[in-house]
Structures are given as C-alpha cells and as structure tokens.
Design a protein around this motif. Structure first.
Motif, PDB file in Angstrom:
ATOM      1  N   VAL A 280       0.845  -1.202   0.000  1.00  0.00           N
ATOM      2  CA  VAL A 280       0.000   0.000   0.000  1.00  0.00           C
ATOM      3  C   VAL A 280       0.874   1.243   0.000  1.00  0.00           C
ATOM      4  O   VAL A 280       0.639   2.193  -0.762  1.00  0.00           O
ATOM      5  CB  VAL A 280      -0.956   0.004   1.222  1.00  0.00           C
ATOM      6  N   ILE A 281       1.900   1.239   0.828  1.00  0.00           N
ATOM      7  CA  ILE A 281       2.799   2.399   0.916  1.00  0.00           C
ATOM      8  C   ILE A 281       3.513   2.619  -0.416  1.00  0.00           C
ATOM      9  O   ILE A 281       3.622   3.756  -0.897  1.00  0.00           O
ATOM     10  CB  ILE A 281       3.801   2.207   2.074  1.00  0.00           C
ATOM     11  N   THR A 282       3.972   1.548  -1.034  1.00  0.00           N
ATOM     12  CA  THR A 282       4.674   1.661  -2.319  1.00  0.00           C
ATOM     13  C   THR A 282       3.749   2.206  -3.405  1.00  0.00           C
ATOM     14  O   THR A 282       4.122   3.131  -4.145  1.00  0.00           O
ATOM     15  CB  THR A 282       5.237   0.287  -2.747  1.00  0.00           C
ATOM     16  N   VAL A 283       2.546   1.656  -3.507  1.00  0.00           N
ATOM     17  CA  VAL A 283       1.593   2.120  -4.521  1.00  0.00           C
ATOM     18  C   VAL A 283       1.213   3.577  -4.257  1.00  0.00           C
ATOM     19  O   VAL A 283       1.136   4.392  -5.182  1.00  0.00           O
ATOM     20  CB  VAL A 283       0.348   1.206  -4.560  1.00  0.00           C
ATOM     21  N   ARG A 284       1.004   3.918  -2.994  1.00  0.00           N
ATOM     22  CA  ARG A 284       0.653   5.301  -2.636  1.00  0.00           C
ATOM     23  C   ARG A 284       1.774   6.254  -3.036  1.00  0.00           C
ATOM     24  O   ARG A 284       1.527   7.318  -3.603  1.00  0.00           O
ATOM     25  CB  ARG A 284       0.383   5.400  -1.138  1.00  0.00           C
ATOM     26  N   LYS A 285       3.012   5.874  -2.744  1.00  0.00           N
ATOM     27  CA  LYS A 285       4.161   6.723  -3.078  1.00  0.00           C
ATOM     28  C   LYS A 285       4.218   6.975  -4.585  1.00  0.00           C
ATOM     29  O   LYS A 285       4.362   8.120  -5.025  1.00  0.00           O
ATOM     30  CB  LYS A 285       5.447   6.065  -2.580  1.00  0.00           C
ATOM     31  N   HIS A 286       4.093   5.920  -5.367  1.00  0.00           N
ATOM     32  CA  HIS A 286       4.106   6.095  -6.822  1.00  0.00           C
ATOM     33  C   HIS A 286       2.912   6.916  -7.289  1.00  0.00           C
ATOM     34  O   HIS A 286       3.038   7.759  -8.181  1.00  0.00           O
ATOM     35  CB  HIS A 286       4.100   4.740  -7.534  1.00  0.00           C
ATOM     36  N   GLY A 287       1.749   6.669  -6.697  1.00  0.00           N
ATOM     37  CA  GLY A 287       0.545   7.408  -7.071  1.00  0.00           C
ATOM     38  C   GLY A 287       0.664   8.895  -6.797  1.00  0.00           C
ATOM     39  O   GLY A 287       0.268   9.727  -7.622  1.00  0.00           O
ATOM     40  N   LEU A 288       1.194   9.236  -5.631  1.00  0.00           N
ATOM     41  CA  LEU A 288       1.371  10.648  -5.286  1.00  0.00           C
ATOM     42  C   LEU A 288       2.321  11.357  -6.236  1.00  0.00           C
ATOM     43  O   LEU A 288       2.165  12.541  -6.512  1.00  0.00           O
ATOM     44  CB  LEU A 288       1.901  10.779  -3.851  1.00  0.00           C
ATOM     45  N   ARG A 289       3.285  10.611  -6.758  1.00  0.00           N
ATOM     46  CA  ARG A 289       4.265  11.184  -7.674  1.00  0.00           C
ATOM     47  C   ARG A 289       3.797  11.146  -9.126  1.00  0.00           C
ATOM     48  O   ARG A 289       4.496  11.595 -10.019  1.00  0.00           O
ATOM     49  CB  ARG A 289       5.594  10.439  -7.544  1.00  0.00           C
ATOM     50  N   GLY A 290       2.620  10.558  -9.352  1.00  0.00           N
ATOM     51  CA  GLY A 290       2.105  10.469 -10.715  1.00  0.00           C
ATOM     52  C   GLY A 290       2.792   9.403 -11.538  1.00  0.00           C
ATOM     53  O   GLY A 290       2.642   9.371 -12.761  1.00  0.00           O
ATOM     54  N   ASP A 291       3.539   8.527 -10.898  1.00  0.00           N
ATOM     55  CA  ASP A 291       4.257   7.467 -11.595  1.00  0.00           C
ATOM     56  C   ASP A 291       3.395   6.207 -11.611  1.00  0.00           C
ATOM     57  O   ASP A 291       3.689   5.203 -10.972  1.00  0.00           O
ATOM     58  CB  ASP A 291       5.599   7.207 -10.909  1.00  0.00           C
ATOM     59  N   TYR A 292       2.294   6.282 -12.383  1.00  0.00           N
ATOM     60  CA  TYR A 292       1.298   5.208 -12.411  1.00  0.00           C
ATOM     61  C   TYR A 292       1.851   3.917 -13.006  1.00  0.00           C
ATOM     62  O   TYR A 292       1.509   2.830 -12.551  1.00  0.00           O
ATOM     63  CB  TYR A 292       0.053   5.650 -13.181  1.00  0.00           C
ATOM     64  N   GLU A 293       2.717   4.045 -14.012  1.00  0.00           N
ATOM     65  CA  GLU A 293       3.286   2.848 -14.642  1.00  0.00           C
ATOM     66  C   GLU A 293       4.139   2.061 -13.655  1.00  0.00           C
ATOM     67  O   GLU A 293       4.089   0.831 -13.634  1.00  0.00           O
ATOM     68  CB  GLU A 293       4.084   3.221 -15.883  1.00  0.00           C
ATOM     69  N   ALA A 294       4.911   2.753 -12.815  1.00  0.00           N
ATOM     70  CA  ALA A 294       5.737   2.065 -11.812  1.00  0.00           C
ATOM     71  C   ALA A 294       4.839   1.359 -10.792  1.00  0.00           C
ATOM     72  O   ALA A 294       5.130   0.232 -10.373  1.00  0.00           O
ATOM     73  CB  ALA A 294       6.668   3.047 -11.112  1.00  0.00           C
ATOM     74  N   ALA A 295       3.748   2.011 -10.407  1.00  0.00           N
ATOM     75  CA  ALA A 295       2.815   1.391  -9.462  1.00  0.00           C
ATOM     76  C   ALA A 295       2.167   0.160 -10.081  1.00  0.00           C
ATOM     77  O   ALA A 295       2.048  -0.887  -9.428  1.00  0.00           O
ATOM     78  CB  ALA A 295       1.756   2.400  -9.037  1.00  0.00           C
ATOM     79  N   GLU A 296       1.743   0.281 -11.344  1.00  0.00           N
ATOM     80  CA  GLU A 296       1.140  -0.865 -12.032  1.00  0.00           C
ATOM     81  C   GLU A 296       2.134  -2.019 -12.150  1.00  0.00           C
ATOM     82  O   GLU A 296       1.773  -3.179 -11.933  1.00  0.00           O
ATOM     83  CB  GLU A 296       0.663  -0.452 -13.428  1.00  0.00           C
ATOM     84  N   GLN A 297       3.377  -1.691 -12.456  1.00  0.00           N
ATOM     85  CA  GLN A 297       4.408  -2.729 -12.581  1.00  0.00           C
ATOM     86  C   GLN A 297       4.639  -3.416 -11.239  1.00  0.00           C
ATOM     87  O   GLN A 297       4.773  -4.635 -11.174  1.00  0.00           O
ATOM     88  CB  GLN A 297       5.717  -2.130 -13.106  1.00  0.00           C
ATOM     89  N   PHE A 298       4.672  -2.622 -10.163  1.00  0.00           N
ATOM     90  CA  PHE A 298       4.851  -3.199  -8.825  1.00  0.00           C
ATOM     91  C   PHE A 298       3.714  -4.170  -8.508  1.00  0.00           C
ATOM     92  O   PHE A 298       3.955  -5.295  -8.050  1.00  0.00           O
ATOM     93  CB  PHE A 298       4.897  -2.090  -7.764  1.00  0.00           C
TER      94      PHE A 298
END
Length: 128
Positions: free
Chosen positions: A86-104
C-alpha cells in the motif's frame, strides 16, 4: 445518533479493473459497484490506520464473507507485506508514476487476488 454524510467523488479506473469489479458484482460477491468501492476504501484505511472508525454498513460481514485473514504475513520490520505494498503504490501514485505502481502490482500479485484489486483501487484514486 451519528449522521453519515456521503460525499461524491469521481475516480477513473483502468478498464481491466472495472471488468473485475463488474465480475464480482455479477457473481454476487458485492451487491453493487458502490458497495465494492466503499468496502475497498474502508479496508485500505483500516490497514493504514488501525484506529480508523469504519462507517461502511456491513463492513465486518463483507470482510468475513471474503475470508480476509485478520493477520497477514509479517515483514522483517514488523509491518505487513500488504501494508508495504500500500505504501509503495501510494508513493508512486502521489508522484504520478502510475506505470511504476502498475508494474509493482503486476510483479507482486496475481490479477485475481483480493490484494491486487484493493491496490488497483488505491492506485485509481491517484489518477486524474
């Protein structure tokens, strides 16, 4: 008696996520998409903040029906694997790095896992 206000918030989700949610509603796992979204949001909030006061009707019953374990796999630092996700996805989401979150999410979860659906729901809250 406590009054429950209901705010409306529009969020866009990837088609694949919506298709999975539709399937859960069609299968009777949830009564409606709204129930799924309310439950998912409250569930994540309880993971992030154990003192969160759940307001979703039938939250405990839905959680029991989904057979979500009370304890999840502990991580080395005493947290939980899912909370770290959750923390990792939130961090990527806040930064607008949706592709990194999806990959994770794709690297750590199967598309049909409950945790995957919740993480994709969380990621959807950060998209514009």
């Amino acid at each position: 008696m406590k009054s429950f206000g209901m705010a409306k918030d529009t969020v866009r989700y990837p088609d694949a996520v919506v298709d999975q949610i539709d399937a859960l509603v069609d299968d009777g796992m949830f009564e409606s998409k709204s129930e799924f979204y309310r439950f998912s949001a409250e569930y994540v909030l309880t993971l992030v903040d154990p003192d969160h006061d759940v307001e979703t009707f039938n939250f405990d019953e839905i959680k029991a029906e989904l057979d979500i374990p009370e304890e999840t796999e502990s991580a080395a630092d005493g947290g939980t694997r899912f909370l770290e996700a959750v923390i990792t996805v939130r961090k990527h989401g806040l930064r607008g790095d949706y592709e990194a979150a999806e990959q994770f999410i794709d690297d750590h979860y199967e598309p049909t896992e409950q945790e995957c659906l919740v993480l994709e729901e969380l990621l959807g809250t950060y998209r514009t």
